[in-house]
Design a protein around this motif. Structure first.
Motif, PDB file in Angstrom:
ATOM      1  N   UNK A  21       0.843  -1.186   0.000  1.00 58.65           N
ATOM      2  CA  UNK A  21       0.000   0.000   0.000  1.00 58.65           C
ATOM      3  C   UNK A  21       0.882   1.240   0.000  1.00 58.65           C
ATOM      4  N   UNK A  22       0.679   2.098  -0.982  1.00 62.35           N
ATOM      5  CA  UNK A  22       1.372   3.391  -1.042  1.00 62.35           C
ATOM      6  C   UNK A  22       0.468   4.436  -0.413  1.00 62.35           C
ATOM      7  N   UNK A  23       1.013   5.254   0.481  1.00 60.72           N
ATOM      8  CA  UNK A  23       0.216   6.202   1.253  1.00 60.72           C
ATOM      9  C   UNK A  23       0.958   7.533   1.257  1.00 60.72           C
ATOM     10  N   UNK A  24       0.428   8.512   0.516  1.00 66.90           N
ATOM     11  CA  UNK A  24       1.126   9.784   0.327  1.00 66.90           C
ATOM     12  C   UNK A  24       0.173  10.948   0.589  1.00 66.90           C
ATOM     13  N   UNK A  25       0.632  11.943   1.341  1.00 69.43           N
ATOM     14  CA  UNK A  25      -0.137  13.159   1.557  1.00 69.43           C
ATOM     15  C   UNK A  25      -0.983  13.109   2.811  1.00 69.43           C
ATOM     16  N   UNK A  26      -1.655  14.221   3.075  1.00 77.37           N
ATOM     17  CA  UNK A  26      -2.528  14.360   4.227  1.00 77.37           C
ATOM     18  C   UNK A  26      -3.830  15.005   3.786  1.00 77.37           C
ATOM     19  N   UNK A  27      -4.891  14.706   4.525  1.00 78.11           N
ATOM     20  CA  UNK A  27      -6.194  15.282   4.209  1.00 78.11           C
ATOM     21  C   UNK A  27      -7.205  14.199   3.904  1.00 78.11           C
ATOM     22  N   UNK A  28      -8.212  14.541   3.121  1.00 77.85           N
ATOM     23  CA  UNK A  28      -9.238  13.568   2.751  1.00 77.85           C
ATOM     24  C   UNK A  28      -8.609  12.383   2.023  1.00 77.85           C
ATOM     25  N   UNK A  29      -8.816  11.152   2.515  1.00 78.48           N
ATOM     26  CA  UNK A  29      -8.194  10.000   1.861  1.00 78.48           C
ATOM     27  C   UNK A  29      -8.921   9.597   0.584  1.00 78.48           C
ATOM     28  N   UNK A  30      -8.141   9.312  -0.449  1.00 79.06           N
ATOM     29  CA  UNK A  30      -8.665   8.797  -1.717  1.00 79.06           C
ATOM     30  C   UNK A  30      -7.983   7.458  -1.958  1.00 79.06           C
ATOM     31  N   UNK A  31      -8.757   6.386  -1.960  1.00 82.21           N
ATOM     32  CA  UNK A  31      -8.220   5.037  -2.099  1.00 82.21           C
ATOM     33  C   UNK A  31      -8.358   4.615  -3.555  1.00 82.21           C
ATOM     34  N   UNK A  32      -7.227   4.393  -4.220  1.00 79.70           N
ATOM     35  CA  UNK A  32      -7.218   4.040  -5.635  1.00 79.70           C
ATOM     36  C   UNK A  32      -7.049   2.534  -5.811  1.00 79.70           C
ATOM     37  N   UNK A  33      -7.921   1.939  -6.658  1.00 77.80           N
ATOM     38  CA  UNK A  33      -7.848   0.520  -6.981  1.00 77.80           C
ATOM     39  C   UNK A  33      -7.586   0.404  -8.481  1.00 77.80           C
ATOM     40  N   UNK A  34      -6.459  -0.190  -8.827  1.00 76.45           N
ATOM     41  CA  UNK A  34      -5.993  -0.203 -10.219  1.00 76.45           C
ATOM     42  C   UNK A  34      -6.724  -1.231 -11.077  1.00 76.45           C
ATOM     43  N   UNK A  35      -6.421  -1.172 -12.373  1.00 74.12           N
ATOM     44  CA  UNK A  35      -6.998  -2.105 -13.328  1.00 74.12           C
ATOM     45  C   UNK A  35      -6.079  -3.281 -13.624  1.00 74.12           C
ATOM     46  N   UNK A  36      -6.590  -4.198 -14.413  1.00 72.63           N
ATOM     47  CA  UNK A  36      -5.874  -5.404 -14.847  1.00 72.63           C
ATOM     48  C   UNK A  36      -5.084  -5.082 -16.115  1.00 72.63           C
ATOM     49  N   UNK A  37      -3.843  -5.539 -16.235  1.00 70.03           N
ATOM     50  CA  UNK A  37      -2.998  -6.230 -15.259  1.00 70.03           C
ATOM     51  C   UNK A  37      -1.943  -5.292 -14.682  1.00 70.03           C
ATOM     52  N   UNK A  38      -2.375  -4.127 -14.212  1.00 71.17           N
ATOM     53  CA  UNK A  38      -1.443  -3.073 -13.810  1.00 71.17           C
ATOM     54  C   UNK A  38      -1.224  -3.079 -12.305  1.00 71.17           C
ATOM     55  N   UNK A  39      -0.905  -1.942 -11.721  1.00 71.55           N
ATOM     56  CA  UNK A  39      -0.718  -1.789 -10.275  1.00 71.55           C
ATOM     57  C   UNK A  39      -0.966  -0.332  -9.913  1.00 71.55           C
ATOM     58  N   UNK A  40      -0.732   0.035  -8.665  1.00 69.32           N
ATOM     59  CA  UNK A  40      -1.088   1.383  -8.216  1.00 69.32           C
ATOM     60  C   UNK A  40      -0.326   2.482  -8.947  1.00 69.32           C
ATOM     61  N   UNK A  41       0.795   2.134  -9.581  1.00 65.67           N
ATOM     62  CA  UNK A  41       1.597   3.154 -10.250  1.00 65.67           C
ATOM     63  C   UNK A  41       0.899   3.761 -11.465  1.00 65.67           C
ATOM     64  N   UNK A  42      -0.180   3.144 -11.933  1.00 68.45           N
ATOM     65  CA  UNK A  42      -0.907   3.746 -13.048  1.00 68.45           C
ATOM     66  C   UNK A  42      -1.483   5.106 -12.650  1.00 68.45           C
ATOM     67  N   UNK A  43      -1.581   5.369 -11.343  1.00 69.69           N
ATOM     68  CA  UNK A  43      -2.126   6.641 -10.848  1.00 69.69           C
ATOM     69  C   UNK A  43      -1.026   7.616 -10.429  1.00 69.69           C
ATOM     70  N   UNK A  44       0.162   7.485 -10.966  1.00 71.02           N
ATOM     71  CA  UNK A  44       1.279   8.293 -10.469  1.00 71.02           C
ATOM     72  C   UNK A  44       1.038   9.789 -10.649  1.00 71.02           C
ATOM     73  N   UNK A  45       0.348  10.189 -11.703  1.00 72.74           N
ATOM     74  CA  UNK A  45       0.108  11.620 -11.893  1.00 72.74           C
ATOM     75  C   UNK A  45      -0.851  12.160 -10.836  1.00 72.74           C
ATOM     76  N   UNK A  46      -1.834  11.350 -10.444  1.00 75.09           N
ATOM     77  CA  UNK A  46      -2.749  11.766  -9.381  1.00 75.09           C
ATOM     78  C   UNK A  46      -2.014  11.838  -8.037  1.00 75.09           C
ATOM     79  N   UNK A  47      -1.031  10.944  -7.840  1.00 71.58           N
ATOM     80  CA  UNK A  47      -0.262  10.952  -6.593  1.00 71.58           C
ATOM     81  C   UNK A  47       0.686  12.153  -6.532  1.00 71.58           C
ATOM     82  N   UNK A  48       0.961  12.751  -7.665  1.00 70.07           N
ATOM     83  CA  UNK A  48       1.757  13.981  -7.686  1.00 70.07           C
ATOM     84  C   UNK A  48       0.873  15.198  -7.441  1.00 70.07           C
ATOM     85  N   UNK A  49      -0.314  15.198  -8.055  1.00 67.50           N
ATOM     86  CA  UNK A  49      -1.170  16.379  -8.042  1.00 67.50           C
ATOM     87  C   UNK A  49      -2.001  16.519  -6.767  1.00 67.50           C
TER      88      UNK A  49
END
Length: 290
Positions: free
Chosen positions: A15-43
Motif C-alpha cells: 500500500x502506497x500512502x502519500x499526503x494528508x487530508x481527505x483520503x482517496x483510495x485508488x484501486x488499479x486495473x488489470x494487469x497493472x498496479x497502483x503506479x498507473x495513478x502516479x500523476x494523481x499521486x503527484x497532483x
C-alpha cells in the motif's frame, strides 16, 4: 510512504500512502498496479488529499498466492486496508476491474468508511455478455486472452495495451505501460481474468448510496460506454462524465479534463441524479435484466 498490510489469509498487500487530508483510495486495473495513478499521486497531495494506492494481490509489490482472486476476497482485502489505516469518509476510486471491485466493496461491506465513489472505465455491471445481458464483451474474447496469457504473456500485454488508449502516445509511454503489465504475476493475471469472466455485479448496484462519479471513455474498446450508462441508471445520485476523445484509459487520453473532473468531484457537494433516456441505452426490453 509504502507499507505492507497483511490480510486474513496471510497475504501481504503493498500500500502506497502519500499526503494528508481527505483520503482517496485508488484501486488499479488489470494487469497493472497502483503506479498507473502516479500523476494523481503527484497532483492531489498538493491540494489537500491523501492518496492511498493498493496493489491488488497478484500485482505490483503485493503477494501473489494461487487462490483468493474472487471479487468477494479482493473486496475483503480493501476492507482490511481501510480498517488497518482507520480511514473514515474516504473516497473509493476504482479503475476497470478496480471499479468492479469497488462496486462489490460497496455492496458487501455496506460502504464502510466511504463517503464518495468514483468508477473509471469500470468493468461493471458485468464485463462479459450473459443471458439477458448483451452489453459486455463476448466471453470468447476473455478465453482468447487466457490462451494468449498461457502461451506468450508479454505479447498479450502488448496487444492489450494497444487497446488501452485512443491516442497511442509516445514509445516511452507504451513501454512504461507494458512494463507494469508484465510486472504482474502470471497467476494473478490469469485468476483475475477468470474473475472478470465469471463475476456478475448486477445485484450489487442498488446497494450504492453515496455520491458517485462515473468516468468513461466514449471510444473505450475494452469496457464499452454502454456499461457506464447502465451503471448511471442503476446508481442513485450518480453523475456520468463521458470523455469523448478517450479510450479505456481516459486519465491518459485526456489528462487535463480528467484532472478537472476528478478534483471537481472530490471538492464538490452531493451530485444530482441525471436521467438516462432510451436513446442512450435500451433497458425496457424483457430480454435485458440489470
Amino acid at each position: 510512504m509504502g507499507q505492507y498490510i497483511q490480510v486474513e489469509d496471510k497475504v501481504k498487500l503493498y500500500v502506497e500512502d502519500i499526503g494528508e487530508g481527505t483520503p482517496v483510495v485508488f484501486i488499479h486495473g488489470w494487469p497493472l498496479n497502483h503506479k498507473m495513478f502516479e500523476y494523481q499521486f503527484i497532483q492531489l497531495p498538493r491540494q489537500g488529499y491523501r492518496c492511498i494506492g493498493i496493489d491488488l494481490r497478484g500485482f505490483g509489490k503485493s503477494d501473489s498466492p494461487w487462490e483468493g482472486y474472487s471479487y468477494n476476497r479482493m473486496a475483503d482485502d480493501i476492507r482490511a486496508v481501510i480498517d488497518e489505516l482507520k480511514l473514515e469518509n474516504a473516497v473509493l476510486a476504482g479503475f476497470s476491474v478496480g471499479g468492479a471491485l469497488a462496486v462489490r466493496y460497496m455492496s458487501r461491506h455496506a460502504g464502510h468508511g466511504i463517503s464518495k465513489l468514483i468508477l473509471m472505465g469500470a468493468a461493471a455491471p458485468s464485463f462479459v455478455q450473459r443471458d439477458n445481458f448483451p452489453f459486455g464483451a463476448p466471453e470468447e474474447q476473455v478465453e482468447n486472452l487466457l490462451v494468449a496469457t498461457h502461451t506468450d504473456r508479454p505479447q498479450m500485454v502488448t496487444d492489450f495495451s494497444e487497446l488501452f488508449t485512443a491516442n497511442s502516445g509516445s514509445d516511452s509511454f507504451a513501454a512504461w505501460l507494458h512494463q507494469h503489465g508484465v510486472d504482474a504475476s502470471a497467476q494473478g493475471t490469469v485468476r483475475v481474468l477468470e474473475s472478470l469472466r465469471d463475476e456478475d455485479l448486477r445485484g450489487d448496484i442498488a446497494s450504492i448510496h453515496v455520491p458517485t462519479a462515473i468516468f468513461h471513455g466514449e471510444q473505450d474498446k475494452i469496457c464499452s460506454i454502454e456499461l457506464a450508462k447502465l451503471l448511471h441508471q442503476g446508481i442513485a445520485n450518480s453523475k456520468l462524465v463521458v470523455f469523448e476523445e478517450s479510450g479505456h484509459g481516459m486519465l491518459f487520453d485526456e489528462p487535463q479534463k480528467f484532472s478537472e473532473e476528478l478534483t471537481g468531484f472530490l471538492a464538490g457537494q452531493q451530485v444530482p441524479l441525471e436521467a438516462i433516456t432510451s436513446e442512450d441505452v435500451i433497458l425496457n426490453s424483457d430480454k435485458v435484466i440489470l
